[in-house]
Scaffold this active site. Sequence first.
Site, mmCIF file in Angstrom:
data_model
loop_
_atom_site.group_PDB
_atom_site.id
_atom_site.type_symbol
_atom_site.label_atom_id
_atom_site.label_comp_id
_atom_site.label_asym_id
_atom_site.label_seq_id
_atom_site.Cartn_x
_atom_site.Cartn_y
_atom_site.Cartn_z
ATOM 1 N N ASP A 54 1.073 -1.432 -0.302
ATOM 2 C CA ASP A 54 -0.004 -0.241 0.004
ATOM 3 C C ASP A 54 0.708 1.125 0.067
ATOM 4 O OD1 ASP A 54 -2.883 -0.695 0.389
ATOM 5 O OD2 ASP A 54 -2.025 -1.694 1.939
ATOM 6 N N GLU A 79 -4.535 6.909 1.251
ATOM 7 C CA GLU A 79 -5.190 6.447 2.389
ATOM 8 C C GLU A 79 -4.151 7.075 3.231
ATOM 9 O OE1 GLU A 79 -7.390 2.291 4.044
ATOM 10 O OE2 GLU A 79 -6.934 2.805 1.729
ATOM 11 N N ASP A 153 -6.306 5.387 -3.692
ATOM 12 C CA ASP A 153 -6.218 4.026 -2.771
ATOM 13 C C ASP A 153 -5.045 3.317 -3.647
ATOM 14 O OD1 ASP A 153 -6.740 1.881 -1.233
ATOM 15 O OD2 ASP A 153 -9.565 2.550 -1.257
ATOM 16 N N ILE A 155 -4.029 0.352 -2.308
ATOM 17 C CA ILE A 155 -4.794 -1.860 -2.886
ATOM 18 C C ILE A 155 -6.299 -0.667 -2.132
ATOM 19 C CG2 ILE A 155 -4.670 -3.476 -2.148
ATOM 20 C CD1 ILE A 155 -2.435 -3.322 -2.499
ATOM 21 N N ASP A 156 -7.831 -1.093 -3.218
ATOM 22 C CA ASP A 156 -9.061 -1.072 -2.061
ATOM 23 C C ASP A 156 -8.936 -2.543 -2.142
ATOM 24 O OD1 ASP A 156 -10.984 0.199 -0.604
ATOM 25 O OD2 ASP A 156 -11.799 -0.561 -2.930
ATOM 26 N N THR A 158 -7.710 -4.064 0.594
ATOM 27 C CA THR A 158 -7.028 -5.047 1.295
ATOM 28 C C THR A 158 -7.378 -6.259 1.766
ATOM 29 O OG1 THR A 158 -5.947 -2.528 1.661
ATOM 30 C CG2 THR A 158 -4.250 -4.594 2.673
ATOM 31 N N ASP A 301 -11.672 6.362 -1.901
ATOM 32 C CA ASP A 301 -13.004 4.757 -2.151
ATOM 33 C C ASP A 301 -13.146 4.905 -3.510
ATOM 34 O OD1 ASP A 301 -11.898 3.229 0.077
ATOM 35 O OD2 ASP A 301 -13.552 4.159 1.090
#
Length: 377
Positions: A54, A79, A153, A155-156, A158, A301
């Site tokens: 991330d 994020e 974001d 890695i949405d 996660t 997001d």
Amino acid sequence: MADLLRLLLRVAEKAANVARVCRQEAQLFQLLVQEKTGDDKNKKFVQDFKTLADVVIQEMIRHDVGAQFPEMADFIHGEESNKFENGLGESVTVTVCGTEQETATLLATVLDGDHVAASLLARAIHQDPATIVANTDSLKVPLSPSELGIWIDPIDATSQYIEGREEVLEEGHLFPSGLHCALVLIGVFLRNTGEPVMGVINQPFNHKIPEGGGWRGRHFWGVSYGNVNVCSESLPAAGSGGRLSVVLSSSEKQVVKEALTSLCGPDRLMYASGAGYKILCVIQGLADVYVLSEGSTFKWDSCAPHALLRALGGGVVDLRKSLQSSSKAQDQQIELTYHQPYTECKGANRWANHGGLVAYRDCSQLCSVTGALRGKL
């Protein structure tokens, strides 16, 4: 704007490569997982994880965009905190350096001296991906990079990325969970109004390569500003029998599930993981609407997929404000914006979509959903 879109498609594919590299090495992946704490912890989950993947992806995007568009450098938000704690309890600020070797040296301090793993990551960060095919040359939008900000974001979903369950995607079908729910999201917004104007979505784990067991991804993009509405996706055909289909989180309130079951029928209510993936399902026409009654999503997001939906004639609205709205004329005023924090909140919650949301492609579908929920929440 065409140059910016090309750059974002490229860095999103680089990000996808990093995500894939981190999953390919099991020993490396175990080193990367670290639980979030304090104000950065997502209140929705008992355990919420931040991975080095991330942080690395976020800082790589920040570095590459800032290098080409320096006027945007101070307006690239993500994020994750770029502080990471290694096994010795030392806090390391993760950044992308000028050379692959310098980045590898820095990452080795995070990875407790694991130079092999650090070199693998650094190579993915600094390696240019294959050319991304997108018809962007004719894109003319009267905006300057100095007017824009970015939400990342890295890695949405996660938790789906960490769990790593593999599903074979079928055309035209929504799958509730799995690696395909993990997305790289890059959204561009106007600094003065918060309006989302460009979005890039990369799905790193779209389909598995039969030989070798690796993964190939897929990208989506959209631009919406003034009279310019361009999207890599086209509007899907109307749903079966004209009946509405809705995607929800499995943890959604029972009262919402019941109200929407009455509206759609039980067979048209679906569940999936990841806020970004659920909005992507609406973009692709796998669902007509995504409803979330909780304030458990954030600006990172929704910004990127919101721009794609706008390009298709839809949008993402604040559910609470929508239920309080008395006329269609107010719908434009309740679209989510991305430039102002909630100053009364701390940490990540300053950027939460506190009123919940509805993502939709068609205003009539939005009206149907809000009509069914009005008075229930």
